[in-house]
Write an enzyme that holds these catalytic residues in place. Structure first.
Site, mmCIF file in Angstrom:
data_model
loop_
_atom_site.group_PDB
_atom_site.id
_atom_site.type_symbol
_atom_site.label_atom_id
_atom_site.label_comp_id
_atom_site.label_asym_id
_atom_site.label_seq_id
_atom_site.Cartn_x
_atom_site.Cartn_y
_atom_site.Cartn_z
ATOM 1 C CG HIS A 123 26.170 -7.544 19.902
ATOM 2 N ND1 HIS A 123 26.179 -7.526 18.531
ATOM 3 C CD2 HIS A 123 26.996 -6.534 20.302
ATOM 4 C CE1 HIS A 123 26.986 -6.555 18.113
ATOM 5 N NE2 HIS A 123 27.487 -5.938 19.166
ATOM 6 C CD GLU B 147 29.937 -8.183 19.929
ATOM 7 O OE1 GLU B 147 30.294 -7.515 20.917
ATOM 8 O OE2 GLU B 147 30.175 -7.846 18.749
ATOM 9 C CG HIS C 208 30.479 1.085 18.177
ATOM 10 N ND1 HIS C 208 30.846 1.155 19.493
ATOM 11 C CD2 HIS C 208 29.753 -0.060 18.047
ATOM 12 C CE1 HIS C 208 30.383 0.095 20.140
ATOM 13 N NE2 HIS C 208 29.718 -0.659 19.287
ATOM 14 C CG ASP D 289 28.555 -3.539 16.217
ATOM 15 O OD1 ASP D 289 28.576 -2.624 17.063
ATOM 16 O OD2 ASP D 289 29.045 -4.664 16.437
ATOM 17 C CG HIS E 96 28.825 -3.780 23.520
ATOM 18 N ND1 HIS E 96 28.599 -2.439 23.657
ATOM 19 C CD2 HIS E 96 29.053 -3.982 22.186
ATOM 20 C CE1 HIS E 96 28.677 -1.854 22.469
ATOM 21 N NE2 HIS E 96 28.952 -2.761 21.559
HETATM 22 ZN ZN LIG Z 1 28.885 -2.580 19.421
#
Ligand SMILES: [Zn+2]
Length: 365
Positions: free
Chosen positions: A243, A222, A23, A301, A219
């Protein structure tokens, strides 16, 4: 902590890498946050690098919610400022080049960095004149300048936010507008407990993305249940899963995704510090991915918040999970194969890796 060990001695994997899940707003330099805040006359909760680092960084496993709160400590400094947005994109490319990354996909929500044409305006900002469209343009400029100066390739993925379904159609429209100008895909980020089923707007945006040939990642799995992964694949038509660790808890689904060669974007240090996985790395689902020769990659991440580097993520895999040089090469080749570049560029990227890994064969001659 393991991430410190990267500074002592040889890197766990010292060859060119491909990173697919990071990110942009979770990968800003602390120095830059402080500098921009000072220039803009914005007061933050700390004034020095060590103090601000301490406040922003997650040092021990917590919850995803605790982690998300960290953004509110520094995003007011960056959001809504043209110079800052361009700068963080540029510096991001520099950082990645230094980490040995040759192709990077950076993701972000254009709405979270805007202060105009966005409802509601985030981070208690006053209304300004930076729209989500401007944000994409500025990030593109920063990435392009970085590509030129640091000789690596950088593309971006625009994020929809689970808690803001009304932004999602705008996100897909921005993906369409900038598809030939740096943007390669769409993502859905945020709190997974907010199932998309309650949000037909996310579905609509992903439907549009699929129709227009915009690449899709989500996403899922996760901290969430395997069912969120199933929804991502079956309803949102995700081509990659952000993830996906909890997929292994549903053996049928896991088997199905292995057969489909679904790509999992794994982030080891992140998964520990957000509480997504057992903090004992020796029990991590990535080990299962490795043993099953699954299609997955390794990314940071949010390195700002985890006080990590890509090198420290590789170090964890080597130190606690028995990863070998061969597996590091295999997972990077999988990352290149699953990246969102157009086919021709993907082929070039793969060739770059094959060459760097000494895997060039002469069958094409
Ligand atoms: Zn992420």
């Amino acid at each position: 902590m393991a991430e410190n060990s990267v500074n002592s001695g040889k890197a766990a994997f010292d060859k060119p890498k491909v990173e697919l899940h990071v990110h942009l707003d979770g990968a800003i330099r602390v120095e830059t946050i402080l500098d921009v805040a000072k220039r803009r006359g914005i007061t933050l909760c700390a004034n020095t690098v060590p103090e601000l680092t301490k406040l922003i960084t997650v040092a021990k496993p917590g919850t995803l919610t605790e982690f998300l709160v960290k953004f509110s400590l520094y995003m007011p400094a960056i959001a809504g400022n043209r110079e800052a947005i361009k700068r963080i994109a540029y510096e991001f490319v520099e950082t990645k080049a230094k980490e040995g990354v040759i192709y990077i996909e950076a993701r972000y929500s254009p709405h979270l960095m805007a202060n105009s044409n966005v409802d509601p305006i985030q981070w208690n900002q006053e209304e300004g004149d930076v729209t989500p469209d401007d944000v994409v343009h500025l990030v593109n400029e920063g990435l392009k300048q970085g590509e030129k100066d640091f000789k690596i390739k950088a593309r971006s993925i625009l994020c929809c936010m689970r808690h803001m379904p009304k932004w999602s159609m705008e996100v897909v429209e921005l993906c369409k507008k900038y598809r030939n100008d740096g943007v390669v895909g769409i993502d859905l980020a945020g709190d997974e407990s907010l199932s998309h089923e309650a949000c037909p707007l996310h579905c609509k945006a992903y439907e549009e993305a699929e129709k227009c040939g915009i690449h899709r990642t989500v996403h899922a799995g996760e901290v969430g249940l395997p069912s969120v992964v199933r929804e991502a694949v079956e309803v949102l038509k995700a081509e990659r899963i952000g993830h996906g660790y909890h997929t292994v808890e549903d053996q049928d689904l896991y088997k199905q995704l292995l057969e489909q060669n679904m790509h999992f974007e794994t982030c080891p240090i992140s998964s520990k510090l957000t509480g997504a996985c057992d903090p004992d790395f020796t029990k991590h689902p990535i080990i299962r991915f490795m043993e099953d020769k699954a299609n997955y990659s390794v990314s940071t991440d949010d390195p700002l918040i985890f006080h990590s580097t890509l090198g420290s993520d590789y170090q964890v895999l080597k130190d606690y999970m028995g990863f070998t040089e061969e597996e590091f090469m295999r997972l990077n080749i999988n990352a290149a194969k699953s990246c969102f570049l157009p086919e021709k560029e993907k082929k070039d990227l793969l060739n770059q890796l094959y060459e760097a890994y000494g895997m060039i064969n002469d069958t094409s001659f």
